[in-house]
Design a protein around this motif. Sequence first.
Motif, PDB file in Angstrom:
ATOM      1  N   SER A   1      13.742   6.673  -0.620  1.00 16.74           N
ATOM      2  CA  SER A   1      15.017   6.480  -1.017  1.00 16.74           C
ATOM      3  C   SER A   1      14.435   5.445  -2.529  1.00 16.74           C
ATOM      4  N   VAL A   2      15.506   4.897  -3.174  1.00 15.85           N
ATOM      5  CA  VAL A   2      15.143   4.124  -4.275  1.00 15.85           C
ATOM      6  C   VAL A   2      14.517   3.061  -4.043  1.00 15.85           C
ATOM      7  N   TRP A   3      14.827   2.335  -2.761  1.00 12.81           N
ATOM      8  CA  TRP A   3      14.503   1.154  -2.421  1.00 12.81           C
ATOM      9  C   TRP A   3      13.234   1.136  -1.788  1.00 12.81           C
ATOM     10  N   ARG A   4      12.670   2.342  -1.263  1.00 13.77           N
ATOM     11  CA  ARG A   4      11.483   2.260  -0.717  1.00 13.77           C
ATOM     12  C   ARG A   4      10.450   1.780  -1.762  1.00 13.77           C
ATOM     13  N   TYR A   5      10.565   1.768  -2.880  1.00 14.53           N
ATOM     14  CA  TYR A   5       9.677   1.143  -3.835  1.00 14.53           C
ATOM     15  C   TYR A   5       9.935  -0.156  -4.560  1.00 14.53           C
ATOM     16  N   ARG A   6      10.662  -1.181  -3.723  1.00 12.51           N
ATOM     17  CA  ARG A   6      11.200  -2.172  -4.129  1.00 12.51           C
ATOM     18  C   ARG A   6      10.131  -3.241  -4.910  1.00 12.51           C
ATOM     19  N   GLU A   7       8.870  -3.122  -4.353  1.00 11.51           N
ATOM     20  CA  GLU A   7       7.718  -3.886  -4.934  1.00 11.51           C
ATOM     21  C   GLU A   7       7.960  -3.701  -6.514  1.00 11.51           C
ATOM     22  N   LEU A   8       8.025  -2.485  -6.974  1.00 14.26           N
ATOM     23  CA  LEU A   8       8.266  -1.960  -8.375  1.00 14.26           C
ATOM     24  C   LEU A   8       9.520  -1.999  -8.867  1.00 14.26           C
ATOM     25  N   LEU A   9      10.618  -2.798  -8.594  1.00 23.41           N
ATOM     26  CA  LEU A   9      11.853  -3.048  -9.312  1.00 23.41           C
ATOM     27  C   LEU A   9      12.025  -4.524  -9.139  1.00 23.41           C
ATOM     28  N   PRO A  10      12.914  -4.616 -10.280  1.00 18.07           N
ATOM     29  CA  PRO A  10      12.858  -6.235 -10.830  1.00 18.07           C
ATOM     30  C   PRO A  10      14.010  -6.995  -9.953  1.00 18.07           C
ATOM     31  N   VAL A  11      14.801  -6.417  -9.013  1.00 16.44           N
ATOM     32  CA  VAL A  11      15.575  -7.013  -8.053  1.00 16.44           C
ATOM     33  C   VAL A  11      15.361  -8.047  -6.958  1.00 16.44           C
TER      34      VAL A  11
ATOM     35  N   THR B   1       0.929  -1.223   0.115  1.00 17.24           N
ATOM     36  CA  THR B   1       0.069   0.009  -0.016  1.00 17.24           C
ATOM     37  C   THR B   1       0.766   1.174   0.093  1.00 17.24           C
ATOM     38  N   LYS B   2       0.272   2.378  -0.412  1.00 20.88           N
ATOM     39  CA  LYS B   2       1.033   3.459  -0.474  1.00 20.88           C
ATOM     40  C   LYS B   2       1.528   3.964   0.947  1.00 20.88           C
ATOM     41  N   LYS B   3       0.617   3.471   2.044  1.00 24.23           N
ATOM     42  CA  LYS B   3       0.826   3.913   3.466  1.00 24.23           C
ATOM     43  C   LYS B   3       2.206   3.148   3.866  1.00 24.23           C
TER      44      LYS B   3
ATOM     45  N   GLU C   1       2.476   3.250 -13.830  1.00 23.59           N
ATOM     46  CA  GLU C   1       2.332   2.167 -12.818  1.00 23.59           C
ATOM     47  C   GLU C   1       1.591   2.551 -11.633  1.00 23.59           C
ATOM     48  N   LEU C   2       2.042   3.751 -10.996  1.00 26.15           N
ATOM     49  CA  LEU C   2       1.221   4.316  -9.870  1.00 26.15           C
ATOM     50  C   LEU C   2      -0.211   4.462 -10.314  1.00 26.15           C
ATOM     51  N   GLU C   3      -0.381   4.954 -11.384  1.00 22.78           N
ATOM     52  CA  GLU C   3      -1.604   5.370 -11.939  1.00 22.78           C
ATOM     53  C   GLU C   3      -2.639   3.842 -11.927  1.00 22.78           C
ATOM     54  N   THR C   4      -1.825   3.027 -12.567  1.00 21.70           N
ATOM     55  CA  THR C   4      -2.743   1.718 -12.618  1.00 21.70           C
ATOM     56  C   THR C   4      -2.908   0.978 -11.065  1.00 21.70           C
ATOM     57  N   LEU C   5      -1.900   1.213 -10.123  1.00 29.22           N
ATOM     58  CA  LEU C   5      -2.212   0.809  -8.835  1.00 29.22           C
ATOM     59  C   LEU C   5      -3.301   1.485  -8.049  1.00 29.22           C
ATOM     60  N   GLY C   6      -3.655   2.895  -8.548  1.00 29.52           N
ATOM     61  CA  GLY C   6      -4.404   3.653  -8.038  1.00 29.52           C
ATOM     62  C   GLY C   6      -3.841   4.559  -6.911  1.00 29.52           C
ATOM     63  N   PHE C   7      -2.623   4.771  -6.966  1.00 27.35           N
ATOM     64  CA  PHE C   7      -1.954   5.503  -6.017  1.00 27.35           C
ATOM     65  C   PHE C   7      -1.839   6.933  -6.499  1.00 27.35           C
ATOM     66  N   ILE C   8      -2.214   7.096  -7.621  1.00 31.73           N
ATOM     67  CA  ILE C   8      -2.329   8.709  -8.047  1.00 31.73           C
ATOM     68  C   ILE C   8      -3.477   8.613  -9.172  1.00 31.73           C
ATOM     69  N   ASP C   9      -4.155   9.598  -9.427  1.00 32.49           N
ATOM     70  CA  ASP C   9      -5.136   9.695 -10.406  1.00 32.49           C
ATOM     71  C   ASP C   9      -5.160  10.233 -11.538  1.00 32.49           C
ATOM     72  N   ARG C  10      -4.005  10.995 -11.955  1.00 33.17           N
ATOM     73  CA  ARG C  10      -3.640  11.537 -13.031  1.00 33.17           C
ATOM     74  C   ARG C  10      -2.047  11.715 -13.365  1.00 33.17           C
ATOM     75  N   LEU C  11      -1.577  11.897 -14.548  1.00 35.47           N
ATOM     76  CA  LEU C  11      -0.117  12.045 -14.894  1.00 35.47           C
ATOM     77  C   LEU C  11       0.158  13.553 -15.219  1.00 35.47           C
ATOM     78  N   PRO C  12       1.509  13.946 -14.673  1.00 36.68           N
ATOM     79  CA  PRO C  12       1.993  15.147 -15.019  1.00 36.68           C
ATOM     80  C   PRO C  12       2.187  15.534 -16.622  1.00 36.68           C
ATOM     81  N   LYS C  13       2.390  16.498 -17.074  1.00 35.20           N
ATOM     82  CA  LYS C  13       2.749  16.691 -18.398  1.00 35.20           C
ATOM     83  C   LYS C  13       4.197  16.726 -18.396  1.00 35.20           C
ATOM     84  N   MET C  14       4.464  15.544 -19.268  1.00 36.65           N
ATOM     85  CA  MET C  14       5.918  15.124 -19.566  1.00 36.65           C
ATOM     86  C   MET C  14       6.946  16.249 -20.386  1.00 36.65           C
TER      87      MET C  14
END
Length: 401
Positions: A51-61, A41-43, A244-257
């Motif tokens: 850090s980078v590894w806060r998000y380890r569930e969305l990394l391949p290592v 969960t986001k919480k 990926e965050l949008e698909t997981l429902g963690f955010i509801d929109r994307l920034p203009k890249m």
Amino acid sequence: MYRLSCIHCGAEYAPGEIIYTCKKCGHLLTVNYDLDAISVTKKEWEQRPLSVWRYRELLPVTIKPVTLQEGGTPLYHLERLGKELGLPHLYAKHEGMNPSGSFKDRGMTVGVSMAIQLGMKSVACASTGNTSASLAVYAAKAGIPAVVLLPAGKVALGKVAQALMHGAKVIAIRDNFDVALALVRELCIKHGIYLLNSINPYRLEGQKTIGFESVDQLGEVPDRLVLPVGNAGNISAVYKGLKELETLGFIDRLPKMTGIQAAGSQPLVRAIQGNLGEVVPDEHPETVATAIRIGAPVNAEKALIAIRATGGTAASVTDEEILAMQRALARKEGIGVEPASAASVAGIKKLVEEGAIDRDEKIVCVVTGHLLKDPETVIKQCPPPIEIDATEQALLSVLHL
């Protein structure tokens, strides 16, 4: 939990296969996760250190990562510059505060970890500077050999020094970066060395965490995320991660890249502004911003998707505009960056002056490398120290007191 897929034809490959582009059509690969199986969960993320590894569930290592505590870089509110530009919500994400001084560390912690996970014994890259420094650092941490190819005379000495000090075999070729990349790709494929340029899809997985952190630090999704563009890996990676965050429902929109290039090296800008289907390379790219002096960005295909899918844009800035913003960031915000880093903020200045963006937007500019990466350029544009006799009178005279 993940698989490699071609972004063009959809062909899939086993995670353990050493491959950099699609064997069927030659296009770029991406790492796709089974997002339905991710239960974090986001919480839970927010309770971990930033850090980078806060998000380890969305990394391949899946092994213990090769890490130097990268990520967790500061997000600064550019109050003085923002006021001058009429942008009350202007921010800079300072990637120069990573261990080797650039955003490349996010990709290298994942890339070198994957090299170990895949059983590779040595690593290599071509570089305009920051990639070579970061690869050397993480290869040293992992205890494996590293080879880096650089365009001779075209890399800032601060970056060369890092690669040398950390023990990489540094080879300067008498040609540009694009030729160096072609050469190192052949070397890796023929001799079983693991390639860690941004054509490697695993390396980009680490870089996407810039977007994750920006959202977490801002407390919301920015309206616009602005990045300097060289090989176009960073803008592509950040877009992928936020999708990926949008698909997981963690955010509801994307920034203009939004991608910013130097005027002397702007193939992506021409493709966006000319509504072209693909990028036409610059054969002789040239800019003082050596980190983005790349004429044939290997991730252009992904970058075009990122910009167009989010309603973003691309713009170019001159070397003079880049250096002026480098000075402004240092003198008005206390943020020291190398020239390529300043391109993102210089690009926003240009876009707002042209009326191309809304002044009320919440804008995050990624500044990618530390000031000390390229001290030569700093010295060339600043007055030298004032030398005086060691007397109080001489001191007061130059201070006009």
